[in-house]
Scaffold this motif. Sequence first.
Motif, PDB file in Angstrom:
ATOM      1  N   MET A 132       0.825  -1.203   0.000  1.00 22.57           N
ATOM      2  CA  MET A 132       0.000   0.000   0.000  1.00 22.57           C
ATOM      3  C   MET A 132       0.862   1.257   0.000  1.00 22.57           C
ATOM      4  O   MET A 132       0.483   2.290  -0.565  1.00 22.57           O
ATOM      5  CB  MET A 132      -0.936  -0.002   1.209  1.00 22.57           C
ATOM      6  CG  MET A 132      -1.855  -1.205   1.270  1.00 22.57           C
ATOM      7  SD  MET A 132      -2.898  -1.244   2.754  1.00 22.57           S
ATOM      8  CE  MET A 132      -4.148  -0.012   2.331  1.00 22.57           C
ATOM      9  N   VAL A 186     -11.169  -4.698  -8.394  1.00 23.05           N
ATOM     10  CA  VAL A 186     -10.620  -4.163  -7.156  1.00 23.05           C
ATOM     11  C   VAL A 186     -10.925  -2.667  -7.114  1.00 23.05           C
ATOM     12  O   VAL A 186     -10.586  -1.933  -8.048  1.00 23.05           O
ATOM     13  CB  VAL A 186      -9.098  -4.389  -7.059  1.00 23.05           C
ATOM     14  CG1 VAL A 186      -8.562  -3.835  -5.747  1.00 23.05           C
ATOM     15  CG2 VAL A 186      -8.757  -5.874  -7.198  1.00 23.05           C
ATOM     16  N   LEU A 188     -10.244   0.911  -5.474  1.00 19.04           N
ATOM     17  CA  LEU A 188      -9.103   1.525  -4.816  1.00 19.04           C
ATOM     18  C   LEU A 188      -9.392   2.976  -4.446  1.00 19.04           C
ATOM     19  O   LEU A 188     -10.117   3.682  -5.159  1.00 19.04           O
ATOM     20  CB  LEU A 188      -7.877   1.496  -5.733  1.00 19.04           C
ATOM     21  CG  LEU A 188      -7.332   0.129  -6.145  1.00 19.04           C
ATOM     22  CD1 LEU A 188      -6.308   0.301  -7.262  1.00 19.04           C
ATOM     23  CD2 LEU A 188      -6.696  -0.579  -4.952  1.00 19.04           C
ATOM     24  N   VAL A 197      -1.884   3.702  -1.332  1.00 17.11           N
ATOM     25  CA  VAL A 197      -3.249   3.171  -1.342  1.00 17.11           C
ATOM     26  C   VAL A 197      -3.820   3.275   0.065  1.00 17.11           C
ATOM     27  O   VAL A 197      -3.278   2.703   1.013  1.00 17.11           O
ATOM     28  CB  VAL A 197      -3.266   1.704  -1.832  1.00 17.11           C
ATOM     29  CG1 VAL A 197      -4.672   1.114  -1.696  1.00 17.11           C
ATOM     30  CG2 VAL A 197      -2.797   1.629  -3.285  1.00 17.11           C
ATOM     31  N   SER A 200      -8.383  -0.655  -0.350  1.00 20.66           N
ATOM     32  CA  SER A 200      -8.621  -1.546  -1.485  1.00 20.66           C
ATOM     33  C   SER A 200      -9.686  -2.552  -1.091  1.00 20.66           C
ATOM     34  O   SER A 200      -9.675  -3.070   0.028  1.00 20.66           O
ATOM     35  CB  SER A 200      -7.339  -2.260  -1.923  1.00 20.66           C
ATOM     36  OG  SER A 200      -7.047  -3.348  -1.073  1.00 20.66           O
ATOM     37  N   SER A 202     -11.442  -5.952  -2.772  1.00 17.61           N
ATOM     38  CA  SER A 202     -11.493  -6.935  -3.849  1.00 17.61           C
ATOM     39  C   SER A 202     -12.850  -7.617  -3.838  1.00 17.61           C
ATOM     40  O   SER A 202     -13.343  -8.027  -2.786  1.00 17.61           O
ATOM     41  CB  SER A 202     -10.385  -7.975  -3.669  1.00 17.61           C
ATOM     42  OG  SER A 202      -9.117  -7.363  -3.639  1.00 17.61           O
TER      43      SER A 202
END
Length: 386
Positions: A132, A186, A188, A197, A200, A202
């Motif tokens: 990240m 995903v 973000l 990041v 996130s 998924s």
Amino acid sequence: MSEVAELLELLHGAGDRWHTVRLVMRRWGHRGRAGDAMRRYADRRAARGRSSGTAFGIWGGEEGPPTWEMVTRAWVDRPGDRKRVETSGPHDDRLTVTTGALWWSYSPQSGALSNELSPEVHGGNGGDFEWMLEPSSLLPALDFALTGSGTTELAGRLALTAVATPRPEDPRRGFATHIIHGADEVFLAVDAERGVVLRSESRIGGEPFTLFEMDEVTFDEELPDERFRFVSPDGSPVRSPRSMFSRPEPMSVEEAARRAHFTVLVPTRLPQGWTLHASYTPPSSRPARPESVTVHAVDAGRRESRVQINQSAVPLRDGLEWEIVEHGGRRISTFVNDAPGSAYEGKVEISGTHVRASGNLDRDAFLDILASLAPGPTALPPFVDL
């Protein structure tokens, strides 16, 4: 510059935009959906002729509550090559401190460990948030598009929002992070100033299966030296990681059967020319490991042909998807393993002994050996006068 190009530039240069970081990161997962994603990932790799064996651990599979969560607190001083990570999760709490190649760690199960006296022993990473902070590895593995208004606020910081679609696996690129494995998409949130990041998510089938989110993050503040000094939380002495586990002791099958406090099982039917030998591993207290015996069946003529039969009084939890078959009047759980040196794995319980075996024979020959397991002798055969 387009908005997507701005996002890609932020991700590419994120690792150069900070010197120190203090963060609180939450990680969440859904076992059932994570299991579906990992099965899809394994199937896709198998279709390309790559290893497909998958162990889900706490991240996926059917055992345990439907969801799990862990919280990580971390301090990273990149110029000083120092890091402290404190993690609370579904298995245990863990503390890790690293300075260059040296590391110290603590968990209630293992106690205090360090490679101070064994610097060649790697480990002590402690966190799964590094991607990240330096997310450039995402770029070759995903296609990006901005979503909605294109911005949001997280952890008190402005972030760009995007949806990313995994590209087909390419062995020339390798893999970015496990957030991609089996995901349809995903979502973000990327720090608009630093490029790290902040979140996130998924998804598979439109539903989330794993989430990383920073609840707090502060960049480039001065971190005190005391933060990177390791002190064992329970006062236990620091040990070498090499002291964690008892060493297996090679011996005859008969001696192993005498040493063990459970019934040692041996195959009563083996192909012609095969031999048996064993090793006994005494129990350890920290981490807690039961005593175990491994019986090795080896083709004396072709030593690459072998079966390894691990056994103890305590079942091993592995999260694998086993298929139960009937063979030779015995119910055996089987698993196809395409790792080098193995073809099949199997497990069975007999007389209170839990067996996990692996071998590189064909399926029926492997199952024949497991079906023939019976309590082994404790006395050596008598001498014969010649």
